[in-house]
Design a protein around this motif. Structure first.
Motif, mmCIF file in Angstrom:
data_model
loop_
_atom_site.group_PDB
_atom_site.id
_atom_site.type_symbol
_atom_site.label_atom_id
_atom_site.label_comp_id
_atom_site.label_asym_id
_atom_site.label_seq_id
_atom_site.Cartn_x
_atom_site.Cartn_y
_atom_site.Cartn_z
ATOM 1 N N THR A 72 -4.526 0.576 -3.746
ATOM 2 C CA THR A 72 -3.276 -0.124 -3.480
ATOM 3 C C THR A 72 -2.317 0.036 -4.647
ATOM 4 O OG1 THR A 72 -4.519 -1.738 -2.199
ATOM 5 C CG2 THR A 72 -2.309 -2.398 -2.923
ATOM 6 N N PHE A 73 -1.078 0.406 -4.348
ATOM 7 C CA PHE A 73 -0.049 0.485 -5.376
ATOM 8 C C PHE A 73 0.480 -0.910 -5.687
ATOM 9 C CE2 PHE A 73 4.586 0.961 -6.272
ATOM 10 C CZ PHE A 73 4.448 1.399 -7.582
ATOM 11 N N ARG A 74 0.849 -1.633 -4.667
ATOM 12 C CA ARG A 74 1.273 -3.024 -4.773
ATOM 13 C C ARG A 74 0.821 -3.730 -3.502
ATOM 14 N NH1 ARG A 74 7.048 -3.972 -7.341
ATOM 15 N NH2 ARG A 74 6.143 -4.272 -9.386
ATOM 16 N N GLU A 75 0.653 -5.036 -3.590
ATOM 17 C CA GLU A 75 0.057 -5.795 -2.493
ATOM 18 C C GLU A 75 0.978 -6.023 -1.291
ATOM 19 O OE1 GLU A 75 -3.116 -6.691 -2.121
ATOM 20 O OE2 GLU A 75 -3.654 -5.822 -4.042
ATOM 21 N N TYR A 79 4.622 -1.662 0.889
ATOM 22 C CA TYR A 79 4.063 -0.569 0.092
ATOM 23 C C TYR A 79 2.821 0.050 0.726
ATOM 24 C CZ TYR A 79 7.001 -2.467 -3.655
ATOM 25 O OH TYR A 79 8.061 -2.913 -4.404
ATOM 26 N N GLN A 80 2.545 -0.272 1.975
ATOM 27 C CA GLN A 80 1.287 0.133 2.610
ATOM 28 C C GLN A 80 1.084 1.642 2.721
ATOM 29 O OE1 GLN A 80 1.059 -0.745 6.899
ATOM 30 N NE2 GLN A 80 3.266 -1.161 6.789
ATOM 31 N N PHE A 81 2.131 2.427 2.588
ATOM 32 C CA PHE A 81 1.993 3.881 2.709
ATOM 33 C C PHE A 81 2.004 4.583 1.345
ATOM 34 C CE2 PHE A 81 3.837 2.435 6.753
ATOM 35 C CZ PHE A 81 2.802 2.816 7.591
ATOM 36 N N THR A 82 1.855 3.800 0.287
ATOM 37 C CA THR A 82 1.849 4.322 -1.082
ATOM 38 C C THR A 82 0.530 3.958 -1.744
ATOM 39 O OG1 THR A 82 4.248 4.060 -1.227
ATOM 40 C CG2 THR A 82 3.054 4.246 -3.309
ATOM 41 N N VAL A 83 -0.046 4.925 -2.447
ATOM 42 C CA VAL A 83 -1.269 4.685 -3.204
ATOM 43 C C VAL A 83 -1.072 5.129 -4.648
ATOM 44 C CG1 VAL A 83 -2.913 4.781 -1.278
ATOM 45 C CG2 VAL A 83 -2.257 6.905 -2.449
ATOM 46 N N ALA A 110 -5.399 11.572 1.041
ATOM 47 C CA ALA A 110 -4.308 10.608 1.197
ATOM 48 C C ALA A 110 -3.366 11.037 2.313
ATOM 49 C CB ALA A 110 -3.555 10.445 -0.123
ATOM 50 N N LYS A 111 -3.037 12.302 2.344
ATOM 51 C CA LYS A 111 -2.158 12.806 3.415
ATOM 52 C C LYS A 111 -2.834 12.651 4.776
ATOM 53 C CE LYS A 111 0.331 16.830 4.995
ATOM 54 N NZ LYS A 111 0.555 18.252 4.852
ATOM 55 N N ASP A 112 -4.101 13.039 4.868
ATOM 56 C CA ASP A 112 -4.832 12.939 6.130
ATOM 57 C C ASP A 112 -4.971 11.493 6.600
ATOM 58 O OD1 ASP A 112 -5.106 15.681 6.142
ATOM 59 O OD2 ASP A 112 -7.237 15.672 5.602
ATOM 60 N N GLU A 113 -5.010 10.551 5.665
ATOM 61 C CA GLU A 113 -5.129 9.140 6.016
ATOM 62 C C GLU A 113 -3.776 8.481 6.300
ATOM 63 O OE1 GLU A 113 -7.511 7.354 2.945
ATOM 64 O OE2 GLU A 113 -9.333 8.311 3.670
ATOM 65 N N GLY A 114 -2.704 9.276 6.265
ATOM 66 C CA GLY A 114 -1.394 8.764 6.646
ATOM 67 C C GLY A 114 -0.574 8.159 5.517
ATOM 68 N N TYR A 115 -0.997 8.369 4.282
ATOM 69 C CA TYR A 115 -0.182 7.879 3.171
ATOM 70 C C TYR A 115 1.006 8.817 2.964
ATOM 71 C CZ TYR A 115 -3.862 4.577 2.298
ATOM 72 O OH TYR A 115 -4.768 3.567 2.441
ATOM 73 N N HIS A 116 2.092 8.257 2.487
ATOM 74 C CA HIS A 116 3.331 9.017 2.306
ATOM 75 C C HIS A 116 3.584 9.380 0.845
ATOM 76 C CE1 HIS A 116 7.407 10.347 3.094
ATOM 77 N NE2 HIS A 116 7.861 9.520 2.162
#
Length: 165
Positions: A72-75, A79-83, A110-116
């Protein structure tokens, strides 16, 4: 050097702990002061797993010589798409391409899991790590001055960002 990048198991935790504790004692890549215990590291491992965040290890001849993870980047929900990621390599294996293999694997996951977006927080004096991240397309996105304190001096934190494509 034939290194296998694989998912960490609980059996890897003691060797991960050795790598983490070396970074704590000798570098500013980790802003903790006190070495971690096996109990601390097991708790970290279980927390990552419970949140479904990866922990990858670099396995060389049955020995864990590096690891990478993100979380998690921030709670806040926005920010759910950022790690934010971390990559650590045992000191005797730095400069042998281990960090590269771990970071590339994390980026793909991260890309495969849908993070941006993937963020790295790096001690601004660590020019080697900054250059390393630039090779993978990370860009410098700001420095927070004197946000950390370790080894008797103030540390600036350089944020680097990669938009996953």
């Amino acid at each position: 050097m034939n290194v296998i990048i694989r998912n960490a198991t609980i059996e890897d935790v003691p060797q991960i702990l050795e790598i983490v504790n070396h970074a704590i004692l000798h570098t500013t890549s980790n802003y903790l002061y006190d070495v971690q215990t096996l109990e601390n590291q097991l708790q970290w491992f279980e927390e990552k797993k419970s949140k479904k965040f990866p922990i990858l290890v670099a396995d060389f001849e049955g020995k864990t010589i590096g690891f990478g993870t993100y979380g998690t980047f921030r709670e806040k929900i926005g920010y759910q798409f950022t790690v934010e990621h971390s990559v650590y390599v045992a000191p005797e294996y730095i400069g042998k391409g281990i960090g590269k293999q771990l970071l590339l694997a994390l980026m793909v996951l991260a890309k495969d899991e849908g993070y941006h977006t993937m963020i790295g927080g790096i001690d601004a004096a660590n020019k080697g790590s900054i250059a390393f991240h630039k090779k993978f397309g990370f860009v410098e996105n700001g420095v927070i001055k004197e946000v950390g304190f370790k080894f008797g001096k103030w540390l600036d934190l350089q944020f680097m960002q990669l938009i996953l494509k």
